[in-house]
Structure formats: C-alpha cells, structure tokens
Scaffold this motif. Structure first.
Motif, short mmCIF file in Angstrom:
data_model
loop_
_atom_site.label_atom_id
_atom_site.label_comp_id
_atom_site.label_asym_id
_atom_site.label_seq_id
_atom_site.Cartn_x
_atom_site.Cartn_y
_atom_site.Cartn_z
N ASN A 39 0.83 -1.22 0.00
CA ASN A 39 0.00 0.00 0.00
C ASN A 39 0.86 1.25 0.00
O ASN A 39 0.56 2.23 -0.71
CB ASN A 39 -0.95 0.01 1.21
N GLN A 40 1.93 1.25 0.76
CA GLN A 40 2.82 2.41 0.79
C GLN A 40 3.48 2.63 -0.56
O GLN A 40 3.65 3.77 -1.02
CB GLN A 40 3.88 2.24 1.89
N LEU A 41 3.88 1.51 -1.20
CA LEU A 41 4.48 1.63 -2.53
C LEU A 41 3.49 2.22 -3.54
O LEU A 41 3.84 3.04 -4.39
CB LEU A 41 4.99 0.27 -3.03
N LYS A 42 2.24 1.79 -3.44
CA LYS A 42 1.20 2.33 -4.34
C LYS A 42 1.03 3.82 -4.12
O LYS A 42 0.92 4.60 -5.09
CB LYS A 42 -0.12 1.62 -4.10
N GLY B 100 1.80 6.75 -6.80
CA GLY B 100 0.76 7.72 -7.14
C GLY B 100 1.29 9.13 -7.01
O GLY B 100 0.98 10.01 -7.83
N LYS B 101 2.10 9.42 -6.00
CA LYS B 101 2.63 10.75 -5.80
C LYS B 101 3.68 11.08 -6.88
O LYS B 101 3.77 12.22 -7.35
CB LYS B 101 3.27 10.88 -4.42
N LEU B 102 4.45 10.07 -7.26
CA LEU B 102 5.49 10.30 -8.28
C LEU B 102 4.84 10.53 -9.64
O LEU B 102 5.32 11.36 -10.42
CB LEU B 102 6.46 9.11 -8.34
#
Length: 122
Positions: A111-114, A118-120
């Motif tokens: 979830n953190q990677l997603k 998304g932010k990148l």
C-alpha cells in the motif's frame, strides 16, 4: 519324652521384660518413608526452585510429546497424549499468528508503494 498327664508351668516374665515387650509395636504404614526436610531444603528459595524446575519439566514434556504425536507415533499414556495435543494446537496457533503478522506487513508495504507511485506519477 514323658508320657501321661504332665502339665508344664508357664514361664514367668519379669515386669521389665513385659514393659519392653508392650512398647514394641509394628509399623502399620506402607510405602516409602518420608522425612521432614532439614537445613537449606526448608527455605522458601529451595521450594521456589523446585517448583520452577517442575514447571520447566512439564513444559519440556509437553513439547516432546507434541513432537512424538506430530511424527505419527502413538502414545499410550493419556495424560501425556493430551498435553501433547494441546501443545500442538498452541504451536499451530502461534505459527498462524506469526504468519498473519508477516502477511499484514507485506500488505502495508504494498500500500505504501502504491501511494508513493501515485505521488510520483501525479
């Protein structure tokens, strides 16, 4: 031997011999003799140490009986069999708990990677 009606008089026992004879009595108790502890064995630290040792031995016995049951062998002593089966259940529960934590951690990382992706991208 003399024939006929001869009566042999009973021996007279002295008073001292009678007292000694009456004071001797048979031990009615069976089994092992128990003695009260003396010296360092009377201390509470010794009792606590023995209780701890007994608890450790019971835990080890449960673990070993669980290994025996897990290997497929049969146990004929029911109390050991029961403790082994309880230990097996406890071990399985503990393993599921550990695996659940690992899975949850991996899901959290995904979830953190997603979120980072998304932010990148956005």
């Amino acid at each position: 031997m003399a024939q006929g009606k001869l009566k042999v008089a009973n021996k007279k026992i002295s008073a001292g011999a009678q007292k000694r004879k009456n004071s001797v009595k048979a031990n009615a108790s069976k089994g092992r003799k128990t003695h009260k502890p003396k010296g360092r064995k009377m201390s509470s630290a010794f009792k606590q140490k023995t209780e701890t040792t007994k608890a450790i031995n019971e835990k080890n016995q449960a673990i070993i009986s669980a290994k025996v049951l897990n290997s497929g062998s049969k146990l004929f002593l029911s109390d050991i069999k029961e403790s082994g089966s309880k230990e097996l259940k406890a071990q399985a529960k503990e393993q599921l708990k550990k695996e659940g934590k690992i899975n949850n951690m991996s899901e959290r990382l995904k979830n953190q990677l997603k979120k980072l992706n998304g932010k990148l991208n956005g």
